[in-house]
Design an enzyme around this catalytic site. Structure first.
Site, PDB file in Angstrom:
ATOM      1  N   HIS A  50      27.296  69.207   7.526  1.00 54.01           N
ATOM      2  CA  HIS A  50      28.092  68.185   8.222  1.00 54.01           C
ATOM      3  C   HIS A  50      27.329  66.867   8.181  1.00 54.01           C
ATOM      4  O   HIS A  50      26.256  66.739   8.777  1.00 54.01           O
ATOM      5  CB  HIS A  50      28.364  68.609   9.663  1.00 54.01           C
ATOM      6  N   LEU A  51      27.868  65.911   7.485  1.00 53.15           N
ATOM      7  CA  LEU A  51      27.229  64.605   7.295  1.00 53.15           C
ATOM      8  C   LEU A  51      26.909  63.936   8.631  1.00 53.15           C
ATOM      9  O   LEU A  51      27.735  63.934   9.541  1.00 53.15           O
ATOM     10  CB  LEU A  51      28.173  63.699   6.493  1.00 53.15           C
ATOM     11  N   HIS A  52      25.702  63.381   8.753  1.00 47.05           N
ATOM     12  CA  HIS A  52      25.346  62.633   9.962  1.00 47.05           C
ATOM     13  C   HIS A  52      24.317  61.557   9.612  1.00 47.05           C
ATOM     14  O   HIS A  52      23.368  61.811   8.879  1.00 47.05           O
ATOM     15  CB  HIS A  52      24.807  63.562  11.060  1.00 47.05           C
ATOM     16  N   GLN A  53      24.552  60.373  10.132  1.00 50.85           N
ATOM     17  CA  GLN A  53      23.649  59.248   9.897  1.00 50.85           C
ATOM     18  C   GLN A  53      22.765  59.028  11.113  1.00 50.85           C
ATOM     19  O   GLN A  53      23.250  58.881  12.233  1.00 50.85           O
ATOM     20  CB  GLN A  53      24.426  57.965   9.600  1.00 50.85           C
TER      21      GLN A  53
END
Length: 217
Positions: A165-168
């Site tokens: 799950h993409l997270h910045q």
């Protein structure tokens, strides 16, 4: 005089530190008992971080990359305070990192379960960028950091803890926040509880009250 430099009391054996009586031997030591943490007078202060063992042991890390097991998919469905959610948008939301590098360490991520930056659609890309900017402005207003680290780790080999799950990351930085403690002792000293940090940032976040904002189901 015994090994601690004190004079033994009546009945105490010479040259040995006082130990527990036979009546105390059956009693479990509690966290409130200072003797459970070593000598009281050794001129050292200690920073206890037992919660880090959860991270070290990998407890709570998803067993696979499926949406069903993804904590970043579950968090928006629950309570903001319990989930450490700072703000909600239409397509993305902001949450505190449970194992922060520094106080105020936030993550901006889409509600949609995607792993790669190129998987975001145009609207998600725009909101992710806009919320990252707002996260920086909000942190400056609440904590006045000297700088930031911004970044997305793509894949486990690049350091992503939850790669599915993409997270910045939005990490505030201050002069001297990298010192001997994390380098030598693998311990990070954090001056504020996560619940207090979440409240301060949520209150400083511009726009509608996050509690009444879009809720993802």
């Amino acid at each position: 005089m015994d090994v601690n430099g004190t004079t033994p009391g009546p009945g105490a054996p010479t040259g040995s530190a006082p130990g527990p009586s036979s009546a105390d031997q059956d009693q479990p030591e509690s966290a409130d008992d200072a003797s459970a943490f070593g000598p009281a007078q050794d001129h050292y202060q200690r920073l206890w971080n037992p919660h880090r063992m959860v991270y070290v042991g990998g407890q709570g890390k998803p067993a696979d990359g499926s949406e069903l097991r993804c904590p970043f998919c579950r968090i928006p469905q629950g309570d903001d305070e319990q989930g450490l959610v700072v703000a909600r948008g239409e397509r993305c939301y902001v949450v505190l990192n449970l194992y922060p590098y520094n106080s105020g360490h936030m993550m901006v991520l889409p509600y949609r379960h995607v792993s790669d930056y190129t998987d975001l659609d145009d609207a998600e890309t725009a909101e992710l960028a806009a919320m990252t900017q707002t996260a920086m402005r909000t942190t400056r207003a609440a904590y006045a950091p000297a700088g930031f680290n911004l970044g997305i780790n793509q894949g486990e080999v690049a350091g992503a803890g939850i790669a599915a799950h993409l997270h910045q990351h939005v990490v505030p930085r201050w002069p001297g926040d990298s010192n001997f403690l994390p380098v030598v002792a693998q311990t990070k000293s954090l001056p504020e509880l996560l619940a207090d940090t979440r409240r301060r940032l949520a209150e400083a976040w511009p726009g509608p009250d996050p509690r009444t904002a879009h809720r993802h189901t």
